[in-house]
Write a protein that holds these residues in place. Structure first.
Motif, PDB file in Angstrom:
ATOM      1  N   GLY A  36      -1.147   6.208   1.714  1.00  0.00           N
ATOM      2  CA  GLY A  36      -0.604   6.170   0.708  1.00  0.00           C
ATOM      3  C   GLY A  36      -2.222   5.829  -0.802  1.00  0.00           C
ATOM      4  O   GLY A  36      -2.168   6.369  -1.553  1.00  0.00           O
ATOM      5  N   THR A  37      -2.853   4.580  -0.379  1.00  0.00           N
ATOM      6  CA  THR A  37      -2.910   4.502  -0.662  1.00  0.00           C
ATOM      7  C   THR A  37      -4.289   5.189  -1.206  1.00  0.00           C
ATOM      8  O   THR A  37      -4.928   5.522  -1.959  1.00  0.00           O
TER       9      THR A  37
ATOM     10  N   ALA B 266       1.060  12.078  -5.994  1.00  0.00           N
ATOM     11  CA  ALA B 266       1.129  11.320  -5.821  1.00  0.00           C
ATOM     12  C   ALA B 266       0.637  10.194  -7.187  1.00  0.00           C
ATOM     13  O   ALA B 266      -0.210   9.969  -7.452  1.00  0.00           O
ATOM     14  N   LEU B 267       2.006   9.133  -7.509  1.00  0.00           N
ATOM     15  CA  LEU B 267       1.059   8.119  -7.958  1.00  0.00           C
ATOM     16  C   LEU B 267       1.077   6.831  -7.706  1.00  0.00           C
ATOM     17  O   LEU B 267       2.083   6.606  -6.819  1.00  0.00           O
ATOM     18  N   ASN B 268       0.472   6.358  -8.775  1.00  0.00           N
ATOM     19  CA  ASN B 268       0.534   4.759  -8.457  1.00  0.00           C
ATOM     20  C   ASN B 268       1.946   4.304  -8.948  1.00  0.00           C
ATOM     21  O   ASN B 268       2.346   3.735  -9.533  1.00  0.00           O
ATOM     22  N   PRO B 269       2.259   3.432  -7.753  1.00  0.00           N
ATOM     23  CA  PRO B 269       3.137   2.170  -7.605  1.00  0.00           C
ATOM     24  C   PRO B 269       3.837   1.088  -8.943  1.00  0.00           C
ATOM     25  O   PRO B 269       4.588   1.667  -9.189  1.00  0.00           O
TER      26      PRO B 269
ATOM     27  N   PRO C 153       1.058  -1.129   0.037  1.00  0.00           N
ATOM     28  CA  PRO C 153       0.283  -0.076   0.148  1.00  0.00           C
ATOM     29  C   PRO C 153       1.076   1.299  -0.137  1.00  0.00           C
ATOM     30  O   PRO C 153       0.968   1.998   1.224  1.00  0.00           O
ATOM     31  N   ILE C 154       1.934   1.416  -1.234  1.00  0.00           N
ATOM     32  CA  ILE C 154       2.230   2.986  -1.388  1.00  0.00           C
ATOM     33  C   ILE C 154       1.455   3.748  -2.759  1.00  0.00           C
ATOM     34  O   ILE C 154       1.104   3.183  -3.109  1.00  0.00           O
ATOM     35  N   ALA C 155       2.025   5.292  -2.546  1.00  0.00           N
ATOM     36  CA  ALA C 155       1.943   6.138  -3.220  1.00  0.00           C
ATOM     37  C   ALA C 155       3.230   7.054  -3.306  1.00  0.00           C
ATOM     38  O   ALA C 155       4.014   6.389  -2.763  1.00  0.00           O
ATOM     39  N   VAL C 156       3.965   6.427  -4.735  1.00  0.00           N
ATOM     40  CA  VAL C 156       5.253   7.065  -4.911  1.00  0.00           C
ATOM     41  C   VAL C 156       4.793   8.490  -5.306  1.00  0.00           C
ATOM     42  O   VAL C 156       3.594   9.146  -5.893  1.00  0.00           O
ATOM     43  N   LEU C 157       5.681   9.247  -4.672  1.00  0.00           N
ATOM     44  CA  LEU C 157       5.862  10.463  -5.140  1.00  0.00           C
ATOM     45  C   LEU C 157       6.743  10.456  -6.382  1.00  0.00           C
ATOM     46  O   LEU C 157       7.952  10.748  -6.363  1.00  0.00           O
TER      47      LEU C 157
ATOM     48  N   LEU D  65      -4.829   8.176  -1.700  1.00  0.00           N
ATOM     49  CA  LEU D  65      -4.171   9.371  -2.675  1.00  0.00           C
ATOM     50  C   LEU D  65      -4.202   8.654  -3.567  1.00  0.00           C
ATOM     51  O   LEU D  65      -4.636   9.461  -4.656  1.00  0.00           O
ATOM     52  N   THR D  66      -3.343   7.129  -4.143  1.00  0.00           N
ATOM     53  CA  THR D  66      -4.488   6.960  -5.738  1.00  0.00           C
ATOM     54  C   THR D  66      -5.732   6.509  -5.511  1.00  0.00           C
ATOM     55  O   THR D  66      -6.040   6.729  -6.925  1.00  0.00           O
TER      56      THR D  66
ATOM     57  N   VAL E  87       4.898   7.562  -0.303  1.00  0.00           N
ATOM     58  CA  VAL E  87       3.761   7.294   1.525  1.00  0.00           C
ATOM     59  C   VAL E  87       3.007   6.259   1.304  1.00  0.00           C
ATOM     60  O   VAL E  87       2.665   5.385   0.568  1.00  0.00           O
ATOM     61  N   ASN E  88       3.143   5.183   3.137  1.00  0.00           N
ATOM     62  CA  ASN E  88       3.430   4.233   2.923  1.00  0.00           C
ATOM     63  C   ASN E  88       1.257   4.414   3.600  1.00  0.00           C
ATOM     64  O   ASN E  88       1.462   5.712   3.743  1.00  0.00           O
ATOM     65  N   GLY E  89       0.855   3.207   4.089  1.00  0.00           N
ATOM     66  CA  GLY E  89      -0.402   2.642   5.006  1.00  0.00           C
ATOM     67  C   GLY E  89      -1.422   3.540   3.848  1.00  0.00           C
ATOM     68  O   GLY E  89      -1.640   4.005   2.805  1.00  0.00           O
TER      69      GLY E  89
END
Lengths: 236, 236, 236, 236, 236
Positions: C158-159, B67-70, B58-62, C161-162, C153-155
């Motif tokens: 993060g999810t 914020a982007l999908n991983p 569960p992460i977003a990539v900056l 945000l996407t 961005v964890n947790g």
């Protein structure tokens, strides 16, 4: 083209009627896998399919740069070989055995021969056998293969021996002696010689003997080094 | 807009017909991921979709605060890139490979090129290749990429190489040499140069060389410090 | 009353149209959770529902002796708060994010603001931000919140945000600086001050500063003791 | 005979209308379990059913040589007791709580009282309480049970406190003080005295005090031995 | 031929009406398994079926070279034996017990007798018993088997004792005393003598005594060696 499907894996393969089916997966000593690769080379076996499963480890196997499925099915002159390049995870062994036995049932396979090993303290390079029927045991005795009386047969070998019984398919297992888990081509060669007698074929196990000699030479060299180091004084 | 769905993940993406598809995920040395980010920058690739799965971490990539999908899909001039910012968990690699191959099948993709690495004791900065067909191997030889004859190809790369075969899609894999698991932009740059020859493109790998030089400078500095400390007397 | 259901969790809550939605769960420094409890107290927020899941840890949270669900939803003057008293297990983060985003979609929520933290070696008590759209980034810049350019961005943050992006809901994340995983009410107070500017509200962060001073005083006292002990002779 | 079924467990039990329901499972100090066994003996409770689940640990509990289900339901004079002889696995706590609350709902149960413990550094043998409603808290205050203001209530107790709220069933929890995870019949006795006041019953907690004295005497004896050994010279 | 199926395992077996059913699986001391193999030999029991499950460990058991299913069903003169050669995984014990009890229900089995062990500090070679009904306890007392009053019965034994109750089938369990987890044929022999009295049969336990004497002789020999080594000077 047959697709035999169960919950977690399926066979995608050409049909081969009335074949003797061999199974080689890398248990202790990698016996089944070593024998399988030798048979592919020596009998010029042609790949006729593979087993596909989302529960296999995610790998491709390179062979002369060509990417192959890690569990493949080969065929040549009435012999079909199921060859795995990874140890079958216990959680899918049951389903794996079932798809193989279903394929054999549909294709009227004559019998199954699977390869395994027993760990011994001292090697005699003898090969022992077991079977799933009295006829199977008698046949092993006829070609003077000593019977392994007691013990547990692990992995795909073991499950194949019981699942074939359910479908009245004759199955036997040949056991090489190994000292530990490391690849043992010399032990595999002993099994090939027994297989030749069982199937009246003439596979040359010499490449395995050479491979064994190379491994053994490297190990001796290594042993000398280690001994040398142990004998030299140690500075810290 | 195509939605290719399997049990545990799905692609949400625009269609791009007849593309060459590249796949970069962070295996040892992060080769695929480093190459992917370079291509996005150098080829001005536009994001056209992403892969969505409840089994991703569960992460977003900056990226510049956005914020982007991983796991994203990019496109530019007939090249489509599947770019992951996290190692694909083995349990979903099979399904991941399947949705990608299904997308390629639907979109008539020309071929797949995936990136991976082999661990070596000493680097020559050479790049080796493997393929899922004889034509693919010949093409690599034609541009003088040495073939990696044996070994296992792990991860999404490996599974893509076998799953594409099932759909008759040509696939190849380029392997960088790495010493360990740490990011190796110099090794990634070697692969970019081979990719340029394969696709007749002209991606500038210079940014990776600079990044490598910075990393190497920092490591040398660190080594001096450590050596300095080791040479100075130690008080406790 | 809306029941938004997915596989492993569901929201049981009153409807609140056109709200700004805040989310606070206890990541490193417990920032989101600390802010959430402050908002409940300072804005006199009323509990309007909770999230229910068989995969939550089996706990009730006591508040003045009253047993509460561990994940509650509060509302007050157009602000809705999703407040968790336990770290969301990664395996259900995806579904959690989906039920929240679905609730927002059904209730025409205006935007999502989530709280998180970055670990730094030395604190400046600065707050940084990220967003899921260019408009969101511009708004942060307009109120002089520095953008956090790169990172994961964890947790749940993060999810969310996407997942909000998929439904075209604007979302931003405010990051406090923390030194480690321990509760950091001072860092949470910095975020509250930024939140005041974002939403034109006037939440008093003073209680968090006091809490921080108490924690810091206890730590100093402890440090003296430890130092004192180290200086005094040791009898055994 | 009611069968309340959810995914992973079900109640097989006689109906008892309008009962006060008690729940005792072995959390820290085994408080709930110790109280439960005392009530069965002292109130001559009759077994009216059990909870059945494939996810329970596979055990039978012997009571005077008779094999019993490990989670049983007893009844006597308007009191129903859910008694577990094993710690409820967290993965099934949610479903366990649901079947119990459903049973209470169908049987018009008056209220739920569950038992738990808090770990303290020094014991005062005080009992504290919490509830899922203001009425419940007032009632505890009326019989002079101090309220436990903050904290997490773990296990079946905690989940029952929140799940009963959903069905508007009043629930309270009594907490014994314990020093560690070991069985503490003296702490359990304190809770029994409070329970007597809550339900206007007169259960004799003396057997627990005797059991505690026996345990304490054994521990003192053991402590002397250990001290004696420490004082005598040591030969090796 | 009956096929009793539940989610994870099924019985494939001939029908035997009105039998006394024995169950032997390898708990501590392997008591049940040792007794089972003795009964097969001494009562000339015939294999009538097996239990099949994808959740069993993937093994075949060799008996005089013949590959057998690891969980088999035998029959002889009104006695049916369920014999396992591996410890039943806790996750499938519930379903295993259910298929066995269903088979007994369909086949009007008279009763179930299962074997287990208790770990003691010092052995008296006594056998104790428990049952799932008062009649069962009385019968044990009538043949002067002391009752094991309290404790937990683990494994398939325990679950069978509670599941039979649900179907009103009488069940009892005989416990051997063991010192540890190692095979204890002498303890198994004690149980056989009690079983003879219970069923009015005359199984000769002498082979187990001989086996025990051999094990004990080997252990004494080993102890001498170890003592000898400890007494001799040690060179390094």
């Amino acid at each position: 083209m047959v697709e035999t499907e169960v919950e977690c894996c399926r066979i995608i393969s050409e049909d081969v009627e009335d074949a003797v089916v061999l199974e080689g997966s890398p248990e202790l000593g990698l016996i089944g896998n070593i024998i399988g690769w030798l048979l592919v080379e020596e009998l010029n076996m042609k790949q006729i399919g593979h087993i596909d499963s989302r529960d296999f480890p995610p790998i491709a196997v390179l062979y002369k740069g060509m990417a192959l499925n890690p569990f493949r099915i080969y065929s040549s002159d009435g012999i079909v070989l199921f060859l795995s390049d990874f140890p079958i995870p216990p959680t899918i062994t049951y389903d794996m055995a079932n798809v193989i036995v279903d394929w054999m049932d549909i294709n009227n396979s004559k019998e199954l021969i699977t390869f395994n090993s027993i760990v011994v303290g001292q090697k005699t390079n003898g090969v022992t056998g077991a079977a799933n029927s009295k006829d199977g045991l008698k046949r092993l005795e006829d070609i003077e293969v000593p019977i392994l009386p007691f013990g547990n047969v692990n992995g795909l070998s073991g499950t194949l021996l019981t699942r074939t019984t359910t479908k009245n398919i004759q199955a036997s297992c040949l056991f090489a002696e190994v000292l530990n888990q490391y690849p043992d081509p010399r032990a595999a060669a002993s099994v090939v010689n027994v297989l030749n007698r069982m199937l009246n074929i003439d596979v040359n196990a010499e490449p395995l003997i050479k491979e064994a000699e190379e491994i053994e030479a490297r190990l001796k060299e290594l042993a000398k080094h280690v001994q040398g180091e142990a004998e030299s004084p140690i500075y810290m």
